[in-house]
Design a protein around this motif. Structure first.
Motif, PDB file in Angstrom:
ATOM      1  N   UNK A  93      14.882  50.255  42.308  1.00 15.73           N
ATOM      2  CA  UNK A  93      16.356  50.125  42.859  1.00 15.73           C
ATOM      3  C   UNK A  93      16.120  50.441  44.525  1.00 15.73           C
ATOM      4  N   UNK A  94      15.273  51.116  44.812  1.00 18.62           N
ATOM      5  CA  UNK A  94      15.197  51.380  46.196  1.00 18.62           C
ATOM      6  C   UNK A  94      15.286  50.284  47.265  1.00 18.62           C
ATOM      7  N   UNK A  95      14.351  49.380  46.792  1.00 18.76           N
ATOM      8  CA  UNK A  95      14.237  48.019  47.767  1.00 18.76           C
ATOM      9  C   UNK A  95      15.360  47.046  47.907  1.00 18.76           C
ATOM     10  N   UNK A  96      16.149  47.114  46.667  1.00 18.74           N
ATOM     11  CA  UNK A  96      16.941  46.294  46.858  1.00 18.74           C
ATOM     12  C   UNK A  96      18.399  47.079  47.486  1.00 18.74           C
ATOM     13  N   UNK A  97      18.352  48.471  47.171  1.00 20.67           N
ATOM     14  CA  UNK A  97      19.277  49.213  47.883  1.00 20.67           C
ATOM     15  C   UNK A  97      19.247  49.009  49.253  1.00 20.67           C
ATOM     16  N   UNK A  98      18.045  49.221  49.769  1.00 14.23           N
ATOM     17  CA  UNK A  98      18.016  49.159  51.349  1.00 14.23           C
ATOM     18  C   UNK A  98      18.156  47.985  51.827  1.00 14.23           C
ATOM     19  N   UNK A  99      17.849  46.811  51.163  1.00 14.37           N
ATOM     20  CA  UNK A  99      18.044  45.409  51.950  1.00 14.37           C
ATOM     21  C   UNK A  99      19.740  45.176  51.668  1.00 14.37           C
ATOM     22  N   UNK A 100      20.191  45.349  50.782  1.00 12.56           N
ATOM     23  CA  UNK A 100      21.662  45.157  50.204  1.00 12.56           C
ATOM     24  C   UNK A 100      22.528  45.856  51.179  1.00 12.56           C
ATOM     25  N   UNK A 101      22.221  47.097  51.405  1.00 13.71           N
ATOM     26  CA  UNK A 101      22.844  48.134  52.516  1.00 13.71           C
ATOM     27  C   UNK A 101      22.617  47.529  53.749  1.00 13.71           C
ATOM     28  N   UNK A 102      21.640  47.007  54.250  1.00 16.24           N
ATOM     29  CA  UNK A 102      21.423  46.395  55.564  1.00 16.24           C
ATOM     30  C   UNK A 102      22.350  45.081  55.505  1.00 16.24           C
ATOM     31  N   UNK A 103      22.293  44.257  54.572  1.00 18.13           N
ATOM     32  CA  UNK A 103      23.079  42.925  54.554  1.00 18.13           C
ATOM     33  C   UNK A 103      24.539  43.340  54.793  1.00 18.13           C
ATOM     34  N   UNK A 104      25.094  44.406  54.164  1.00 17.56           N
ATOM     35  CA  UNK A 104      26.391  44.729  54.064  1.00 17.56           C
ATOM     36  C   UNK A 104      26.946  45.862  55.109  1.00 17.56           C
ATOM     37  N   UNK A 105      26.014  46.256  55.827  1.00 15.83           N
ATOM     38  CA  UNK A 105      26.242  47.282  56.887  1.00 15.83           C
ATOM     39  C   UNK A 105      26.917  48.503  56.348  1.00 15.83           C
ATOM     40  N   UNK A 106      26.355  48.696  54.991  1.00 13.82           N
ATOM     41  CA  UNK A 106      27.112  50.187  54.374  1.00 13.82           C
ATOM     42  C   UNK A 106      26.325  51.309  54.851  1.00 13.82           C
ATOM     43  N   UNK A 107      26.922  52.346  54.993  1.00 17.34           N
ATOM     44  CA  UNK A 107      26.558  53.792  55.408  1.00 17.34           C
ATOM     45  C   UNK A 107      26.587  54.668  54.311  1.00 17.34           C
ATOM     46  N   UNK A 108      27.446  54.557  53.341  1.00 21.70           N
ATOM     47  CA  UNK A 108      27.183  55.431  52.040  1.00 21.70           C
ATOM     48  C   UNK A 108      27.086  54.784  50.797  1.00 21.70           C
ATOM     49  N   UNK A 109      26.839  55.725  49.938  1.00 20.02           N
ATOM     50  CA  UNK A 109      26.622  54.875  48.440  1.00 20.02           C
ATOM     51  C   UNK A 109      27.923  54.384  48.009  1.00 20.02           C
ATOM     52  N   UNK A 110      29.135  55.069  48.059  1.00 16.65           N
ATOM     53  CA  UNK A 110      30.497  54.449  47.603  1.00 16.65           C
ATOM     54  C   UNK A 110      30.778  53.033  48.572  1.00 16.65           C
ATOM     55  N   UNK A 111      30.329  53.074  49.848  1.00 18.44           N
ATOM     56  CA  UNK A 111      30.496  51.942  50.693  1.00 18.44           C
ATOM     57  C   UNK A 111      29.566  50.518  50.200  1.00 18.44           C
ATOM     58  N   UNK A 112      28.442  51.027  49.833  1.00 18.70           N
ATOM     59  CA  UNK A 112      27.652  49.888  49.456  1.00 18.70           C
ATOM     60  C   UNK A 112      28.280  49.160  48.426  1.00 18.70           C
ATOM     61  N   UNK A 113      28.537  49.949  47.067  1.00 17.21           N
ATOM     62  CA  UNK A 113      29.402  49.566  46.019  1.00 17.21           C
ATOM     63  C   UNK A 113      30.594  48.765  46.652  1.00 17.21           C
ATOM     64  N   UNK A 114      31.475  49.419  47.295  1.00 20.29           N
ATOM     65  CA  UNK A 114      32.788  48.825  47.588  1.00 20.29           C
ATOM     66  C   UNK A 114      32.467  47.484  47.946  1.00 20.29           C
ATOM     67  N   UNK A 115      31.532  47.180  49.259  1.00 22.88           N
ATOM     68  CA  UNK A 115      31.336  45.978  49.914  1.00 22.88           C
ATOM     69  C   UNK A 115      30.510  44.982  49.012  1.00 22.88           C
ATOM     70  N   UNK A 116      29.812  45.397  48.016  1.00 24.47           N
ATOM     71  CA  UNK A 116      29.182  44.431  47.051  1.00 24.47           C
ATOM     72  C   UNK A 116      30.242  43.828  46.204  1.00 24.47           C
ATOM     73  N   UNK A 117      31.294  44.576  45.913  1.00 23.40           N
ATOM     74  CA  UNK A 117      32.439  44.163  44.798  1.00 23.40           C
ATOM     75  C   UNK A 117      33.485  43.797  45.727  1.00 23.40           C
ATOM     76  N   UNK A 118      33.581  43.943  47.041  1.00 19.01           N
ATOM     77  CA  UNK A 118      34.691  43.585  47.808  1.00 19.01           C
ATOM     78  C   UNK A 118      36.101  44.558  47.229  1.00 19.01           C
ATOM     79  N   UNK A 119      35.799  45.617  47.147  1.00 20.99           N
ATOM     80  CA  UNK A 119      36.848  46.716  46.680  1.00 20.99           C
ATOM     81  C   UNK A 119      37.122  47.782  47.289  1.00 20.99           C
TER      82      UNK A 119
END
Length: 528
Positions: A93-119
């Motif tokens: 989980x960690x490697x994908x989370x780090x990379x996806x968080x960087x791709x989407x400029x997410x700073x929190x866990x909810x923000x990562x999920x929000x930007x992944x699903x555009x919600x």
């Protein structure tokens, strides 16, 4: 040990914490520094911060006390903590989370999920779940630390609770995540040394490894009748399969905490603080050894405390602790260990509580500041940090209030409740976000809402320990639980809520239009 030396130790410890909090404040220049540590945290700091955040007084005092009451079956949780909480979490989980968080400029866990699903809904709903659900977990960690301070220093529990909370709040509000992680690394080092000494001294005190464990096995005939009726068969064997305690051990403590760790917001955000996947690989061994030493020692020592109390006083641990399992470890440490070690171990527990609480308060603050306020108000910028700091202060106040009103023997159950809630609410959506490109916004929302509300329904109407305490089911139905036939009153909500949430996420995703290819490609850039 003279009180002067104790005061010197505590003063040096507090000054070190203060300095690291200041370092965090000095190195924090923007929101990214405050919320994800600038994404340049050293792997040792990251691993020790993750472990120290994961392991708290709830593990050492609360779960150690449960091991003192029921035995070493709890070591299955140690196995799951290392395999799932470290290896799977970091490598899978960690490697994908780090990379996806960087791709989407997410700073929190909810923000990562929000930007992944555009919600936007996912972000503020998840933020509310964290902000409203985490105070229970934070309060039981506070209780664990305050109980040990109360026992060791003969300080009033209420005063210990308040003073301890104020110290943590100060450096979290000022230093942000950098301050939290710097102090976590120091505290984790202290915790490791303290637990290593505790294990060695316990076996030395009881005559060695073989003799200590054989003596514990021989105590099986002393299991109280009420515990035997729950399935307790001795401190070195598993409970009777299908019994009330077996369901509690497996579904609530082992699965609830062991799986729930994958979706803990304050832990997931650590993956986004390092600059590459290589740092996560380096952190696996550090984190695994740390978790083994923390939980393994706590559970073994908790169970072996029965031998000590029986040989000294002719009673088992729960009797020595006046019926409160949360007091077993503090009473054992203060009774069996040299005075100098009692004070050192107090620092171990203070470090454990501070590291977990600081991350909890930081997660709650960012949830209300970044995930709720910014999302609902549609505003970005420096004001978010102010709202975050106000949220941290509110979180501290609520946790302290709960610390005063929660009943005895609440530490382990309180921890399991929040871990289970996070698993049911977030894990299906989080897993699909990282590994299934076909997952849709509607599917993610369906899983989030299903997991959250099925968990709450089970807690209020089905799981007897919480349902009876809340009293809502009795007001509505005239009885403590909706279903009285076994094993439903002792089946943890995660057993029902997590599978239903996964089914809802997958089924609704398959029934709705796939997400835009361009958006998915941006999310997974550099991952596959």
């Amino acid at each position: 040990m003279d009180i002067v030396y104790l005061n010197i130790i505590i003063l040096v410890y507090i000054l070190a914490i203060g300095y690291l909090g200041y370092r965090g404040w000095k190195d924090t220049c923007n929101s990214e520094d405050y919320m994800v540590g600038g994404r340049k945290i050293h792997p040792y700091v990251m691993a020790m911060s993750y472990g120290a955040t994961f392991i708290s007084t709830s593990a050492i005092v609360g779960f150690g006390g449960v091991a003192g009451l029921f035995g070493m079956g709890l070591l299955w949780l140690t196995f799951l903590n290392i395999f799932v909480g470290i290896f799977i979490a970091f490598v899978v989980f960690g490697k994908r989370t780090r990379k996806m968080g960087h791709n989407l400029s997410a700073m929190t866990f909810p923000e990562l999920l929000s930007r992944r699903f555009d919600s936007r809904f996912i972000q503020y709903f998840s933020g509310l779940v964290i902000f409203l659900g985490m105070p229970m977990y934070a309060s039981v960690v506070l209780i664990g630390a305050a109980r040990f301070i109360e026992t060791t220093l003969a300080i009033d529990f209420n005063l210990a609770l308040m003073f301890f909370s104020l110290i943590i709040a100060a450096y979290v509000v000022i230093g942000g995540l950098k301050g939290v992680m710097y102090t976590d690394a120091l505290q984790a080092t202290i915790m490791f040394a303290g637990m290593a000494f505790l294990l060695v001294m316990t076996y030395s005190h009881l005559g060695g490894i073989v003799q200590a464990h054989q003596a514990l096995t021989n105590l099986a005939a002393l299991v109280p009748a009420n515990l035997a009726a729950m399935g307790h068969q001795g401190w070195t064997v598993m409970p009777a399969a299908g019994s009330a305690w077996w369901w509690t051990l497996i579904s609530t403590l082992v699965l609830g905490v062991g799986i729930g760790v994958l979706a803990m917001p304050q832990l997931v955000v650590r993956f986004m603080t390092v600059k590459s996947g290589r740092e996560l690989n380096r952190a696996v061994l550090i984190g695994g050894v740390f978790i083994l030493m923390m939980t393994g020692v706590a559970f073994v020592v908790g169970a072996l405390s029965n031998v000590y109390f029986f040989e000294r006083d002719g009673v088992i641990a729960i009797a020595a602790a006046s019926g409160n399992s949360d007091s077993i470890i503090p009473v054992y440490i203060n009774s069996a260990m040299p005075e100098w070690f009692v004070y050192i171990f107090m620092l171990t527990l203070l470090a454990a509580a501070m590291s977990t609480l600081s991350s909890q308060f930081h997660a709650q603050g960012t949830a209300i500041g970044r995930d709720v306020y910014e999302t609902v108000a549609g505003m970005r910028g420096g004001r978010s940090i102010l709202i975050t700091r106000i949220g941290i202060i509110i979180a501290v106040v609520v946790a302290v209030i709960l610390g005063y009103v929660l009943p005895p023997s609440i530490i382990a159950p309180g921890t399991a409740i929040f871990f289970g809630l996070c698993a049911a609410a977030f894990l299906p959506m989080y897993s699909c976000a990282l590994f299934w490109k076909r997952a849709t916004k509607a599917g993610a929302i369906a899983g989030l809402v299903t997991g959250t509300f099925v968990s709450l329904f089970m807690l209020v109407f089905v799981h007897q320990k919480e349902a009876a305490a809340l009293g809502i089911a009795r007001m509505v139905l005239g009885r403590d639980v909706l279903i009285t036939s076994m094993p439903w009153p002792v089946v943890d909500p995660i057993v029902v809520a997590l599978p239903l949430a996964f089914v809802a996420t997958v089924a609704v995703s398959l029934a709705t239009k796939p997400p835009a290819a361009e958006h998915v490609e941006k999310c997974f850039e550099g991952i596959d």
